[in-house]
Scaffold this active site. Structure first.
Site, PDB file in Angstrom:
ATOM      1  N   GLY A 173       0.875  -1.235  -0.086  1.00  0.00           N
ATOM      2  CA  GLY A 173      -0.002   0.004   0.130  1.00  0.00           C
ATOM      3  C   GLY A 173       0.685   1.365   0.060  1.00  0.00           C
ATOM      4  O   GLY A 173       0.654   2.197   0.591  1.00  0.00           O
ATOM      5  N   HIS A 174       1.787   1.092  -0.698  1.00  0.00           N
ATOM      6  CA  HIS A 174       2.893   2.456  -0.815  1.00  0.00           C
ATOM      7  C   HIS A 174       3.798   2.278  -2.138  1.00  0.00           C
ATOM      8  O   HIS A 174       3.567   1.183  -2.723  1.00  0.00           O
ATOM      9  CB  HIS A 174       3.649   2.504   0.146  1.00  0.00           C
ATOM     10  CG  HIS A 174       4.567   1.201   0.469  1.00  0.00           C
ATOM     11  ND1 HIS A 174       4.351   0.340   1.262  1.00  0.00           N
ATOM     12  CD2 HIS A 174       5.774   1.189  -0.142  1.00  0.00           C
ATOM     13  CE1 HIS A 174       5.208  -0.414   1.028  1.00  0.00           C
ATOM     14  NE2 HIS A 174       6.336  -0.091   0.217  1.00  0.00           N
ATOM     15  N   ALA A 175       4.100   3.358  -2.633  1.00  0.00           N
ATOM     16  CA  ALA A 175       5.351   3.437  -3.611  1.00  0.00           C
ATOM     17  C   ALA A 175       6.498   4.154  -2.985  1.00  0.00           C
ATOM     18  O   ALA A 175       6.610   4.561  -1.846  1.00  0.00           O
ATOM     19  CB  ALA A 175       4.881   4.262  -4.764  1.00  0.00           C
TER      20      ALA A 175
END
Length: 131
Positions: free
Chosen positions: A47-49
């Site tokens: 749930g991130h980059a």
């Protein structure tokens, strides 16, 4: 989208197989290694980059889906072989879902943990990725 499935060399032996991740397998210097395990049914990870960091993910045991988004398109990759890894470059949003019972996800990273490298809000990610 800059992702790639990479075959990890597999040495087959009747006593058990062996796979090795060395500098020829990943295109970056390995600075951090961690793994996810005992993920409860229905839970999601990621749930991130990352702004700079690159990662190489391997399903050491079991299976899971990696949902990837570059701001233009979304793609789902299922990892379920311990001799294949998923190379994710920077600037790609990732979510890990559908972990099978007993699955283990190995993550090999190009740098140590640095909170400033994370983009944790999807709307912020979309704003940055469309620039």
């Amino acid at each position: 989208m800059e992702i790639k499935i990479v075959n990890i060399p597999k040495i087959e032996d009747p006593r058990g197989n062996l796979s090795v991740i060395e500098k020829e397998v990943v295109p970056f210097e390995i600075k951090r290694v961690y793994y996810l395990y005992d993920v409860p049914a229905g839970a999601e990870r990621g749930g991130h980059a990352h702004k700079k960091l690159q990662q190489f993910l391997v399903a050491l045991s079991g299976s899971f889906d990696v949902v990837l988004n570059d701001g233009k398109q979304e793609k789902t990759v299922t990892l379920n072989k311990p001799y294949e890894g998923l190379l994710i470059t920077n600037g790609i949003w990732r979510e890990l879902k559908n972990f099978s019972s007993g699955s283990v996800c190995l993550v090999v990273a190009s740098d140590v943990f640095e909170e400033a490298d994370y983009i944790r809000d999807f709307e912020d990610f979309l704003a940055i990725s469309t620039q």
